[in-house]
Design a protein around this motif. Sequence first.
Motif, PDB file in Angstrom:
ATOM      1  N   VAL A 148       0.846  -1.184   0.000  1.00 22.58           N
ATOM      2  CA  VAL A 148       0.000   0.000   0.000  1.00 22.58           C
ATOM      3  C   VAL A 148       0.883   1.236   0.000  1.00 22.58           C
ATOM      4  O   VAL A 148       1.743   1.405   0.864  1.00 22.58           O
ATOM      5  CB  VAL A 148      -0.938   0.021   1.223  1.00 22.58           C
ATOM      6  CG1 VAL A 148      -1.734   1.327   1.271  1.00 22.58           C
ATOM      7  CG2 VAL A 148      -1.883  -1.177   1.175  1.00 22.58           C
ATOM      8  N   SER A 149       0.689   2.096  -0.997  1.00 20.81           N
ATOM      9  CA  SER A 149       1.413   3.362  -1.093  1.00 20.81           C
ATOM     10  C   SER A 149       0.444   4.483  -0.726  1.00 20.81           C
ATOM     11  O   SER A 149      -0.535   4.720  -1.426  1.00 20.81           O
ATOM     12  CB  SER A 149       1.956   3.568  -2.505  1.00 20.81           C
ATOM     13  OG  SER A 149       2.574   4.828  -2.642  1.00 20.81           O
ATOM     14  N   LEU A 150       0.717   5.167   0.398  1.00 23.48           N
ATOM     15  CA  LEU A 150      -0.171   6.219   0.872  1.00 23.48           C
ATOM     16  C   LEU A 150       0.205   7.558   0.251  1.00 23.48           C
ATOM     17  O   LEU A 150       1.369   7.952   0.249  1.00 23.48           O
ATOM     18  CB  LEU A 150      -0.106   6.331   2.390  1.00 23.48           C
ATOM     19  CG  LEU A 150      -0.813   5.230   3.192  1.00 23.48           C
ATOM     20  CD1 LEU A 150      -0.635   5.486   4.681  1.00 23.48           C
ATOM     21  CD2 LEU A 150      -2.279   5.153   2.840  1.00 23.48           C
ATOM     22  N   VAL A 151      -0.792   8.251  -0.283  1.00 23.28           N
ATOM     23  CA  VAL A 151      -0.620   9.594  -0.832  1.00 23.28           C
ATOM     24  C   VAL A 151      -1.488  10.517   0.007  1.00 23.28           C
ATOM     25  O   VAL A 151      -2.715  10.417  -0.009  1.00 23.28           O
ATOM     26  CB  VAL A 151      -1.057   9.648  -2.312  1.00 23.28           C
ATOM     27  CG1 VAL A 151      -0.884  11.056  -2.865  1.00 23.28           C
ATOM     28  CG2 VAL A 151      -0.267   8.639  -3.137  1.00 23.28           C
ATOM     29  N   THR A 152      -0.862  11.400   0.791  1.00 22.66           N
ATOM     30  CA  THR A 152      -1.624  12.265   1.689  1.00 22.66           C
ATOM     31  C   THR A 152      -1.604  13.707   1.201  1.00 22.66           C
ATOM     32  O   THR A 152      -0.591  14.203   0.724  1.00 22.66           O
ATOM     33  CB  THR A 152      -1.066  12.215   3.118  1.00 22.66           C
ATOM     34  OG1 THR A 152       0.312  12.575   3.107  1.00 22.66           O
ATOM     35  CG2 THR A 152      -1.225  10.829   3.706  1.00 22.66           C
ATOM     36  N   SER A 153      -2.744  14.345   1.323  1.00 16.12           N
ATOM     37  CA  SER A 153      -2.884  15.742   0.928  1.00 16.12           C
ATOM     38  C   SER A 153      -4.129  16.300   1.593  1.00 16.12           C
ATOM     39  O   SER A 153      -5.026  15.548   1.984  1.00 16.12           O
ATOM     40  CB  SER A 153      -2.997  15.861  -0.594  1.00 16.12           C
ATOM     41  OG  SER A 153      -3.278  17.191  -0.978  1.00 16.12           O
ATOM     42  N   GLU A 154      -4.179  17.599   1.748  1.00 20.20           N
ATOM     43  CA  GLU A 154      -5.386  18.240   2.262  1.00 20.20           C
ATOM     44  C   GLU A 154      -6.271  18.759   1.128  1.00 20.20           C
ATOM     45  O   GLU A 154      -7.302  19.371   1.372  1.00 20.20           O
ATOM     46  CB  GLU A 154      -5.008  19.400   3.191  1.00 20.20           C
ATOM     47  CG  GLU A 154      -4.221  18.965   4.419  1.00 20.20           C
ATOM     48  CD  GLU A 154      -4.941  17.909   5.249  1.00 20.20           C
ATOM     49  OE1 GLU A 154      -6.163  18.017   5.416  1.00 20.20           O
ATOM     50  OE2 GLU A 154      -4.278  16.970   5.720  1.00 20.20           O
ATOM     51  N   ARG A 155      -5.864  18.529  -0.106  1.00 22.09           N
ATOM     52  CA  ARG A 155      -6.621  19.002  -1.258  1.00 22.09           C
ATOM     53  C   ARG A 155      -7.333  17.827  -1.913  1.00 22.09           C
ATOM     54  O   ARG A 155      -6.699  16.953  -2.490  1.00 22.09           O
ATOM     55  CB  ARG A 155      -5.702  19.678  -2.281  1.00 22.09           C
ATOM     56  CG  ARG A 155      -4.979  20.904  -1.739  1.00 22.09           C
ATOM     57  CD  ARG A 155      -3.927  21.368  -2.741  1.00 22.09           C
ATOM     58  NE  ARG A 155      -3.243  22.559  -2.269  1.00 22.09           N
ATOM     59  CZ  ARG A 155      -3.583  23.800  -2.596  1.00 22.09           C
ATOM     60  NH1 ARG A 155      -4.626  24.003  -3.381  1.00 22.09           N
ATOM     61  NH2 ARG A 155      -2.914  24.835  -2.138  1.00 22.09           N
ATOM     62  N   SER A 156      -8.644  17.797  -1.839  1.00 23.94           N
ATOM     63  CA  SER A 156      -9.404  16.665  -2.369  1.00 23.94           C
ATOM     64  C   SER A 156      -9.199  16.488  -3.867  1.00 23.94           C
ATOM     65  O   SER A 156      -9.191  15.367  -4.379  1.00 23.94           O
ATOM     66  CB  SER A 156     -10.902  16.847  -2.067  1.00 23.94           C
ATOM     67  OG  SER A 156     -11.127  16.810  -0.683  1.00 23.94           O
ATOM     68  N   LEU A 157      -9.027  17.587  -4.601  1.00 19.21           N
ATOM     69  CA  LEU A 157      -8.874  17.485  -6.053  1.00 19.21           C
ATOM     70  C   LEU A 157      -7.627  16.695  -6.419  1.00 19.21           C
ATOM     71  O   LEU A 157      -7.603  15.961  -7.403  1.00 19.21           O
ATOM     72  CB  LEU A 157      -8.815  18.883  -6.672  1.00 19.21           C
ATOM     73  CG  LEU A 157     -10.112  19.698  -6.603  1.00 19.21           C
ATOM     74  CD1 LEU A 157      -9.898  21.088  -7.205  1.00 19.21           C
ATOM     75  CD2 LEU A 157     -11.248  18.985  -7.328  1.00 19.21           C
ATOM     76  N   ASN A 158      -6.548  16.842  -5.612  1.00 18.20           N
ATOM     77  CA  ASN A 158      -5.309  16.129  -5.899  1.00 18.20           C
ATOM     78  C   ASN A 158      -5.443  14.632  -5.698  1.00 18.20           C
ATOM     79  O   ASN A 158      -4.633  13.857  -6.197  1.00 18.20           O
ATOM     80  CB  ASN A 158      -4.179  16.651  -5.000  1.00 18.20           C
ATOM     81  CG  ASN A 158      -3.777  18.068  -5.341  1.00 18.20           C
ATOM     82  OD1 ASN A 158      -4.184  18.589  -6.369  1.00 18.20           O
ATOM     83  ND2 ASN A 158      -2.987  18.688  -4.482  1.00 18.20           N
ATOM     84  N   MET A 159      -6.451  14.205  -4.949  1.00 18.48           N
ATOM     85  CA  MET A 159      -6.563  12.801  -4.585  1.00 18.48           C
ATOM     86  C   MET A 159      -7.312  11.963  -5.615  1.00 18.48           C
ATOM     87  O   MET A 159      -7.416  10.758  -5.461  1.00 18.48           O
ATOM     88  CB  MET A 159      -7.248  12.676  -3.224  1.00 18.48           C
ATOM     89  CG  MET A 159      -6.482  13.348  -2.110  1.00 18.48           C
ATOM     90  SD  MET A 159      -7.269  13.058  -0.517  1.00 18.48           S
ATOM     91  CE  MET A 159      -6.476  14.327   0.470  1.00 18.48           C
TER      92      MET A 159
END
Length: 316
Positions: free
Chosen positions: A127-138
Motif C-alpha cells: 500500500v502506497s499512501l498519498v496524503t494531501s489536504e486538497r481533495s482534487l489532488n486525490m
Amino acid sequence: MYDALGDLSLDLLRAFEAAARQRSFTAAAVELGTTQPAISQQIKRLEDQLATRLFDRIYRGIEMTEAGAILFEQVQLGLLNIDAGLSAISTQNQHEVLQVATDFAFAAYWLMPRLHRFHAANPQVDVSLVTSERSLNMLRTDIDVAVLFGDGRFKQGESHWLFSEEVFPVCSPLLVADRPLPLSAQALLELPLLHLRGENSSKWFDWSGVFRGLGLSSAPAPGQLRFDNYTLLIQAAIGGQGVAIGWRHLVDNLLAQGLLCRPIADTVISRQGYYVVLPPRKRRGALIQQFVDWLMAEQASSAQSLSGLTLPSIAV
C-alpha cells in the motif's frame, strides 16, 4: 565487455555445470531432461570452442581437469547469481502496489493503526499512501482508492459512505485534572481552545459550529494556538495546550490509551463524513474491491455505529 564469453551458449555452460557437479554425463542428462549422448556432445562443443579439455574420461566415469575445475567454480557461481536475480524479479512481480489517497489525519489516526491487519491478510499487496489536504489532488489518474471527507458528491468516481462526522471536545486529562468530569458545555468558555485554520478547514466542524451544536450562544475564544494540520493540533492537545475538536474514529485510539479525554459528554453530528471514492478505472478491479471491503469491515468492527445516519452510496 565479457570478451572471453564470445558466443558461448548458456545451454553449454548449464550442461557443463551439471556434469561437473554430478560427476556424470548420465546424471546430468537426467537432471536437465535430456540424454547422455546430448550432454556428451554439448561438452565436446564447449571444449572445442575453448580449445581446452575440461574432463578426463576414465573407466568409471569422468573427472575434471584443472581447467575444468577452474571453470566449474566460476560457472556455478555465475549461475547461482543469475538464479537469485531471476527469483528476486519473480518475487517482485508478485507484489502489487495499491495507491491510496487520503488526508493526513485519517491516514495517521485511523488507517495506519489498522493497516497491519490488511498486510497480514494480503502479504502480496503493498500500500502506497498519498496524503494531501486538497481533495482534487486525490482523484488523479494514478490513484486506485481515495478516502475523502465531504458529502459524498465528488466530481468524479463512485463514493461509498464509511462513517459520518461526529465530533466532541477532547483534551489531555492533565488539563482538567482539578475538575470533576464530565463538565458542562459552559466550561468550554473557560478553557483554552485549539483552532484549525487553512483553506480546507471550513468543510469540517470548527468551534463556532460546535458551539452552535451544543447550544452555546457565546462566541468561542479566538485561542492563542492555531494550526493548519490536524495531527499537530491533536499533538498540542495531548501535550496539555488546550481543548481540540475530536473526530470520532480519528481519536478513539487516543481516548482508549488515556492520552486524551472527553471533558464534556455532549456530541455534535453533521451529515458529512468520510467516503471511500473509487476513481473511474477498470485496472486491478478485484484488488481495489478487496481493499474497499477491508475498509468497510474495519469500520464495522471498530467504533459503535451511528444510528439513523446511514447514507447512500452516490455515483457521480
